[in-house]
Scaffold this active site. Structure first.
Site, PDB file in Angstrom:
ATOM      1  N   LYS A 157       0.849  -1.374   0.122  1.00 15.74           N
ATOM      2  CA  LYS A 157       0.033  -0.089  -0.020  1.00 15.74           C
ATOM      3  C   LYS A 157       0.978   1.023   0.007  1.00 15.74           C
ATOM      4  CE  LYS A 157      -2.033  -1.887   3.597  1.00 15.74           C
ATOM      5  NZ  LYS A 157      -1.679  -3.177   3.364  1.00 15.74           N
ATOM      6  N   ILE A 158       1.782   1.206   1.035  1.00 11.56           N
ATOM      7  CA  ILE A 158       2.625   2.617   1.039  1.00 11.56           C
ATOM      8  C   ILE A 158       3.588   2.673  -0.214  1.00 11.56           C
ATOM      9  CG2 ILE A 158       4.299   3.753   2.512  1.00 11.56           C
ATOM     10  CD1 ILE A 158       2.776   2.439   4.810  1.00 11.56           C
ATOM     11  N   THR A 236      11.249   4.390   6.078  1.00  8.68           N
ATOM     12  CA  THR A 236      10.185   4.728   7.198  1.00  8.68           C
ATOM     13  C   THR A 236       9.381   3.543   7.318  1.00  8.68           C
ATOM     14  OG1 THR A 236       8.664   4.934   5.071  1.00  8.68           O
ATOM     15  CG2 THR A 236       9.620   7.109   5.864  1.00  8.68           C
ATOM     16  N   SER A 237      10.035   2.192   7.268  1.00 10.87           N
ATOM     17  CA  SER A 237       9.324   0.949   7.487  1.00 10.87           C
ATOM     18  C   SER A 237       9.601   0.328   8.960  1.00 10.87           C
ATOM     19  CB  SER A 237       9.660  -0.051   6.488  1.00 10.87           C
ATOM     20  OG  SER A 237       8.908   0.526   5.318  1.00 10.87           O
ATOM     21  N   ARG A 238      10.724  -0.185   8.941  1.00 11.11           N
ATOM     22  CA  ARG A 238      11.163  -0.479  10.269  1.00 11.11           C
ATOM     23  C   ARG A 238      12.802  -0.390  10.461  1.00 11.11           C
ATOM     24  NH1 ARG A 238       6.892   0.138  11.631  1.00 11.11           N
ATOM     25  NH2 ARG A 238       5.250  -1.142  12.593  1.00 11.11           N
ATOM     26  N   ASP A 262      12.816   7.422   9.419  1.00 10.42           N
ATOM     27  CA  ASP A 262      11.781   7.485  10.347  1.00 10.42           C
ATOM     28  C   ASP A 262      11.775   6.391  11.511  1.00 10.42           C
ATOM     29  OD1 ASP A 262       9.426   9.068  11.251  1.00 10.42           O
ATOM     30  OD2 ASP A 262       8.264   7.306  10.583  1.00 10.42           O
ATOM     31  N   GLU A 267      15.026   1.808  18.398  1.00  7.02           N
ATOM     32  CA  GLU A 267      14.195   3.038  18.886  1.00  7.02           C
ATOM     33  C   GLU A 267      13.488   2.737  20.167  1.00  7.02           C
ATOM     34  OE1 GLU A 267      12.001   3.058  15.172  1.00  7.02           O
ATOM     35  OE2 GLU A 267      10.042   2.850  16.401  1.00  7.02           O
ATOM     36  N   HIS A 299       9.761   8.234  14.312  1.00  7.71           N
ATOM     37  CA  HIS A 299       8.608   7.214  13.903  1.00  7.71           C
ATOM     38  C   HIS A 299       7.386   8.219  13.856  1.00  7.71           C
ATOM     39  CE1 HIS A 299       7.575   2.747  13.831  1.00  7.71           C
ATOM     40  NE2 HIS A 299       6.574   3.743  13.084  1.00  7.71           N
ATOM     41  N   GLN A 300       7.194   9.214  13.252  1.00 12.31           N
ATOM     42  CA  GLN A 300       6.014  10.174  13.162  1.00 12.31           C
ATOM     43  C   GLN A 300       5.515  10.145  11.798  1.00 12.31           C
ATOM     44  OE1 GLN A 300       8.373  14.160  13.175  1.00 12.31           O
ATOM     45  NE2 GLN A 300       6.851  14.592  11.801  1.00 12.31           N
ATOM     46  N   ALA A 301       5.864   9.056  10.961  1.00 15.26           N
ATOM     47  CA  ALA A 301       5.212   9.067   9.244  1.00 15.26           C
ATOM     48  C   ALA A 301       3.756   8.933   9.413  1.00 15.26           C
ATOM     49  CB  ALA A 301       5.958   8.208   8.536  1.00 15.26           C
ATOM     50  N   PHE A 302       3.098   8.336  10.370  1.00 13.76           N
ATOM     51  CA  PHE A 302       1.860   7.790  10.443  1.00 13.76           C
ATOM     52  C   PHE A 302       1.059   9.067  10.997  1.00 13.76           C
ATOM     53  CE2 PHE A 302       1.069   7.678  15.032  1.00 13.76           C
ATOM     54  CZ  PHE A 302       2.273   7.932  15.625  1.00 13.76           C
TER      55      PHE A 302
HETATM   56  P1  NAD Z   1       2.198  -3.890   2.799  1.00 16.90           P
HETATM   57  O1  NAD Z   1       1.528  -5.162   3.483  1.00 16.90           O
HETATM   58  O2  NAD Z   1       0.784  -3.186   2.033  1.00 16.90           O
HETATM   59  O3  NAD Z   1       3.121  -3.904   1.633  1.00 16.90           O
HETATM   60  C1  NAD Z   1       4.412  -4.556   2.118  1.00 16.90           C
HETATM   61  C2  NAD Z   1       4.926  -5.319   0.947  1.00 16.90           C
HETATM   62  O4  NAD Z   1       6.363  -5.554   1.106  1.00 16.90           O
HETATM   63  C3  NAD Z   1       4.160  -6.185   0.264  1.00 16.90           C
HETATM   64  O5  NAD Z   1       3.937  -6.104  -0.880  1.00 16.90           O
HETATM   65  C4  NAD Z   1       5.089  -7.610   0.475  1.00 16.90           C
HETATM   66  O6  NAD Z   1       5.033  -8.594  -0.525  1.00 16.90           O
HETATM   67  C5  NAD Z   1       6.525  -6.671   0.370  1.00 16.90           C
HETATM   68  N1  NAD Z   1       7.559  -7.565   0.704  1.00 16.90           N
HETATM   69  C6  NAD Z   1       7.825  -8.469   1.742  1.00 16.90           C
HETATM   70  N2  NAD Z   1       8.866  -9.006   1.704  1.00 16.90           N
HETATM   71  C7  NAD Z   1       9.633  -8.221   0.919  1.00 16.90           C
HETATM   72  C8  NAD Z   1      11.123  -8.350   0.237  1.00 16.90           C
HETATM   73  N3  NAD Z   1      11.977  -9.303   0.861  1.00 16.90           N
HETATM   74  N4  NAD Z   1      11.256  -7.613  -0.704  1.00 16.90           N
HETATM   75  C9  NAD Z   1      10.543  -6.700  -1.221  1.00 16.90           C
HETATM   76  N5  NAD Z   1       9.247  -6.636  -0.928  1.00 16.90           N
HETATM   77  C10 NAD Z   1       8.604  -7.432   0.167  1.00 16.90           C
HETATM   78  O7  NAD Z   1       2.560  -2.853   3.912  1.00 16.90           O
HETATM   79  P2  NAD Z   1       2.253  -1.308   3.816  1.00 16.90           P
HETATM   80  O8  NAD Z   1       0.919  -0.755   4.587  1.00 16.90           O
HETATM   81  O9  NAD Z   1       2.875  -1.081   2.343  1.00 16.90           O
HETATM   82  O10 NAD Z   1       3.258  -0.900   5.097  1.00 16.90           O
HETATM   83  C11 NAD Z   1       4.818  -1.193   4.652  1.00 16.90           C
HETATM   84  C12 NAD Z   1       5.743  -0.890   6.090  1.00 16.90           C
HETATM   85  O11 NAD Z   1       5.511   0.361   6.393  1.00 16.90           O
HETATM   86  C13 NAD Z   1       5.005  -1.859   7.188  1.00 16.90           C
HETATM   87  O12 NAD Z   1       5.590  -3.058   7.198  1.00 16.90           O
HETATM   88  C14 NAD Z   1       5.493  -0.920   8.156  1.00 16.90           C
HETATM   89  O13 NAD Z   1       6.540  -1.625   9.068  1.00 16.90           O
HETATM   90  C15 NAD Z   1       5.775   0.183   7.932  1.00 16.90           C
HETATM   91  N6  NAD Z   1       4.963   1.355   8.448  1.00 16.90           N
HETATM   92  C16 NAD Z   1       5.613   2.226   9.069  1.00 16.90           C
HETATM   93  C17 NAD Z   1       5.099   3.363   9.551  1.00 16.90           C
HETATM   94  C18 NAD Z   1       5.399   4.714  10.035  1.00 16.90           C
HETATM   95  O14 NAD Z   1       5.016   5.504  10.935  1.00 16.90           O
HETATM   96  N7  NAD Z   1       6.590   4.917   9.774  1.00 16.90           N
HETATM   97  C19 NAD Z   1       3.705   3.378   9.526  1.00 16.90           C
HETATM   98  C20 NAD Z   1       2.952   2.426   8.846  1.00 16.90           C
HETATM   99  C21 NAD Z   1       3.603   1.305   8.257  1.00 16.90           C
END
Ligand code: NAD
Length: 334
Positions: A157-158, A236-238, A262, A267, A299-302
């Site tokens: 999604k992101i 901005t993921s983990r 982020d 953290e 961690h403020q992206a959300f």
């Molecule tokens: P999502 O589940 O919609 O998409 C994640 C994608 O990553 C999927 O399409 C999956 O197939 C893919 N993926 C899995 N393993 C992979 C790999 N080895 N190589 C490449 N792609 C791979 O998740 P999303 O909603 O897009 O969120 C993504 C990440 O953002 C979340 O996992 C979360 O950790 C992080 N996040 C951060 C914040 C923030 O405030 N910073 C807020 C929400 C989410």
């Protein structure tokens, strides 16, 4: 009907504000705690049916066992990621786990773009300079995004929204994902490549995938060395997707030209807290903060109005649904 007593953890004023409104008229009795949920603090859930946790609460087996022994039935995560919960242990212990799989992917994608623009055009440095009446431009040279290649790792999604925004800047976007979306990619002029090819070809790499055992430290000494010299990295993921020690080494040699984070590997207990009067104990975070080409947000992206509204709405709905279905004995809602 008995209200669903829910013990909230790691709550901040904005959580209380948005959950205060979302629980109005709902059959949920809220107990807010400022501290994080861990095995050491789990006893505080005594008398609660459910706990509501966030990204830096630590729900390992020991914590979950204590919750189950106290009679807690449900873990309601007010976030999308669930890497901080031992889900198999929860299942064994008969604890259901629910989350908010999507609240505002736009919030996170837009923050990613904001980080890149700030880092590249040195807006953070310019802001401070101008406030001190220093109108010099030395050291503020950036580069055009137009024509550059951006690698999006993870097109869920992101990642998709970020990719589409980046296309609007006239960049070439490469993507990789074990579950690609070929129709989406074609309609946006985006090309899927394998991870190694993406790393070698990208001027900027942006991470949008979950933390899993197989993605832990996916950017490490070896993969960082395969990237273009001077590459910009956005995460901005983990935090644990990147080996911080290897990142610092690559920043020192110039192999990595800029980093916007982020999220950070260690953290927990740091992000979300005001530590301005204390001595920072984390040497790697301290080192990262000394680089002029590293930009960190906590961690403020959300953190947008829309995302907070949706997180509170879905979490309260999750609590209500789970309680009416005998607490969904040990099921993870997706
Ligand atoms: P999502 O589940 O919609 O998409 C994640 C994608 O990553 C999927 O399409 C999956 O197939 C893919 N993926 C899995 N393993 C992979 C790999 N080895 N190589 C490449 N792609 C791979 O998740 P999303 O909603 O897009 O969120 C993504 C990440 O953002 C979340 O996992 C979360 O950790 C992080 N996040 C951060 C914040 C923030 O405030 N910073 C807020 C929400 C989410």
């Amino acid at each position: 009907m008995t209200p669903i007593i829910t013990s909230f953890y790691d709550t901040k004023p904005y959580d209380r504000d948005y959950f205060g409104r979302a629980t109005l008229g709902a059959n949920v009795a809220v107990r807010y705690n400022d501290f994080r949920l861990t095995a050491e603090t789990a006893q505080s859930a005594e008398g609660a049916h459910a706990v509501c946790a966030f990204v830096n609460d630590h729900l390992d087996r020991a914590c979950l066992a204590k919750l189950a022994a106290l009679g807690v039935k449900l873990v309601a995560l007010r976030c999308a990621g669930f890497n901080n919960v031992d889900v198999p242990a929860a299942r064994e212990l008969g604890l259901a786990v629910v989350r908010v799989p999507a609240y505002s992917p736009h919030a996170v994608a837009e923050h990613t773009v904001a980080l890149l623009l700030t880092l590249n055009r040195k807006i953070h440095r310019a802001f401070n300079r101008v406030r001190e009446l220093n109108f010099s431009l030395s050291g503020l040279v950036g580069f055009d995004l137009h024509g550059k290649t951006i690698g999006i790792v993870g097109t869920g999604k992101i990642g998709r929204i970020a990719a589409e925004i980046f296309r609007g800047f006239g960049t070439n976007v490469l993507a990789c994902d074990p579950f690609p979306g070929p129709d989406w990619a074609e309609s946006h002029g985006i090309r899927y490549e394998d991870f190694d090819t993406l790393l070698a070809a990208s001027d900027i790499v942006s991470l949008h995938l979950p933390l899993l055992p197989e993605t832990h430290h996916m950017l490490n000494e070896r993969s960082l060395a395969r990237m273009k010299p001077g590459v910009f990295i956005l995460n901005t993921s983990r935090g644990k997707l990147i080996d911080t020690g290897a990142l610092i080494a690559s920043l020192k040699t110039g192999q990595v030209g800029g980093v916007a984070l982020d999220v950070y590997e260690e953290e927990q207990g740091v992000f979300f807290e005001d530590l301005s009067g204390q001595v920072l104990q984390d040497d790697e975070l301290s080192r990262l903060l000394t680089f002029p080409n590293v930009l960190i947000t906590a961690h403020q992206a959300f953190l947008t109005h829309e995302a907070l509204t949706e997180i509170a709405r879905v979490t309260v709905a999750n609590l209500a649904v789970a309680s009416t279905r005998s607490w969904l004995d040990g099921t993870l809602l997706t």
